[in-house]
Design an enzyme around this catalytic site. Structure first.
Site, PDB file in Angstrom:
ATOM      1  CB  SER A  97      29.797   3.987 105.815  1.00 47.16           C
ATOM      2  OG  SER A  97      30.101   5.106 106.603  1.00 47.16           O
ATOM      3  CE  LYS A 172      27.974   7.575 107.883  1.00 51.59           C
ATOM      4  NZ  LYS A 172      29.312   7.298 107.358  1.00 51.59           N
TER       5      LYS A 172
END
Length: 298
Positions: A97, A172
């Protein structure tokens, strides 16, 4: 079809993901900065490597799962990284991420080196990784997504191609915004219910069956009931992600009034020494604000 996969980063999320790829019949060679998770992967039927160069030398697909942008840049773009050693045509899938900008930069560097890339961050935490029920949001070319889809299906149950390079990371970021606000409001509800003298376990059961129900409630109520915050996803990492989403939102002119407050509360938890705990430990911040005594960590 069995693929030769190099898996870089065997942490809380990466190790069970690599193991699930082995279980799906793939040849997986893992590399990590520490040896213990490599040995665990070997015990599960995978293979170990002593360097990134060794791991990717014969790989058709390289997957990276590391904590943040600096580690991605080092693992993929660095002098001893993936792009320096992988064969032309290799598909590089970063499942970390990070910022959309870094993913776009990785994609451009991969193309320049004759490789292909996808950004494919995940949601679901450690439990989702272990159970292979992750949600995977993927940015990149259609053909590369189609090639990678069977691998993603071994790791998750919700796999969606959301757009070009960087799009996976944008989605995300939105995911982490929603999760942080959900955990924070769940923590506030827990303290409210306890202060009111309600049977907390019963209350959370009935709330979970109504409109207030959520995956966050189902996954995190056990942590909050037991005050057990072993990290499935650390507050340190969620703090990093809240920085990503607030910066990305500013860049596109989107206001995040609740998100900004949530980001500050995550930062406060970290400043109070809770960074290594699971993000459900935002409950401890609500307890502090409510004048409760909070147990020391560690």
């Amino acid at each position: 079809m069995s693929r030769k996969i190099a898996f870089i980063g065997l942490g809380i999320m990466g190790k069970p993901m690599a193991v699930n790829l082995v279980r799906a019949g793939h040849h997986v060679t893992g590399y990590n900065l520490t040896r213990e998770p490599i040995d665990a992967l070997v015990a599960a039927g995978g293979h170990g490597a002593g360097s990134i160069a060794e791991a990717v030398a014969d790989a058709e697909v390289v997957i990276t799962m590391v904590p943040a942008d600096p580690q991605v840049e080092q693992a993929i773009l660095g002098e001893d990284g993936v792009l320096a050693h992988a064969r032309p045509g290799t598909l590089v899938i970063d499942m970390s991420s990070i910022t959309p900008q870094t993913s776009i930069r990785v994609d451009a560097a991969a193309k320049a080196a004759g490789l292909r890339s996808l950004d494919a961050p995940v949601s679901g935490g450690e439990a989702g990784a272990v159970e292979a029920v992750l949600s995977i949001m993927v940015g990149g070319a259609d053909a590369d997504f189609a090639e990678a889809k069977p691998l993603f299906d071994a790791l998750g149950t919700t796999v969606v191609h959301v757009g070009p390079a960087g799009a996976g990371q944008t989605v995300k970021a939105a995911n982490q915004l929603i999760v942080a606000v959900n955990i924070q409001v769940l923590a506030e509800a827990v303290v409210f219910l306890e202060n009111a003298g309600v049977d907390l376990a019963a209350a959370l059961d009935v709330l979970g069956g109504g409109l207030a129900g959520s995956t966050v409630l189902n996954r995190k109520k056990g942590n909050m009931l037991a005050r057990e915050f072993a990290p499935g996803f650390r507050i340190d990492l969620h703090h990093k992600d809240m920085g990503i989403v607030t910066d990305a939102a500013r860049a596109v002119g989107a206001a995040l009034p609740l998100g900004a407050v949530a980001a500050q509360l995550v930062a406060s938890a970290r400043a109070n020494g809770d960074g290594s705990l699971d993000h459900s430990a935002l409950l401890r911040g609500v307890e502090r604000l409510s004048g409760r005594e909070v147990k020391q960590t560690g």
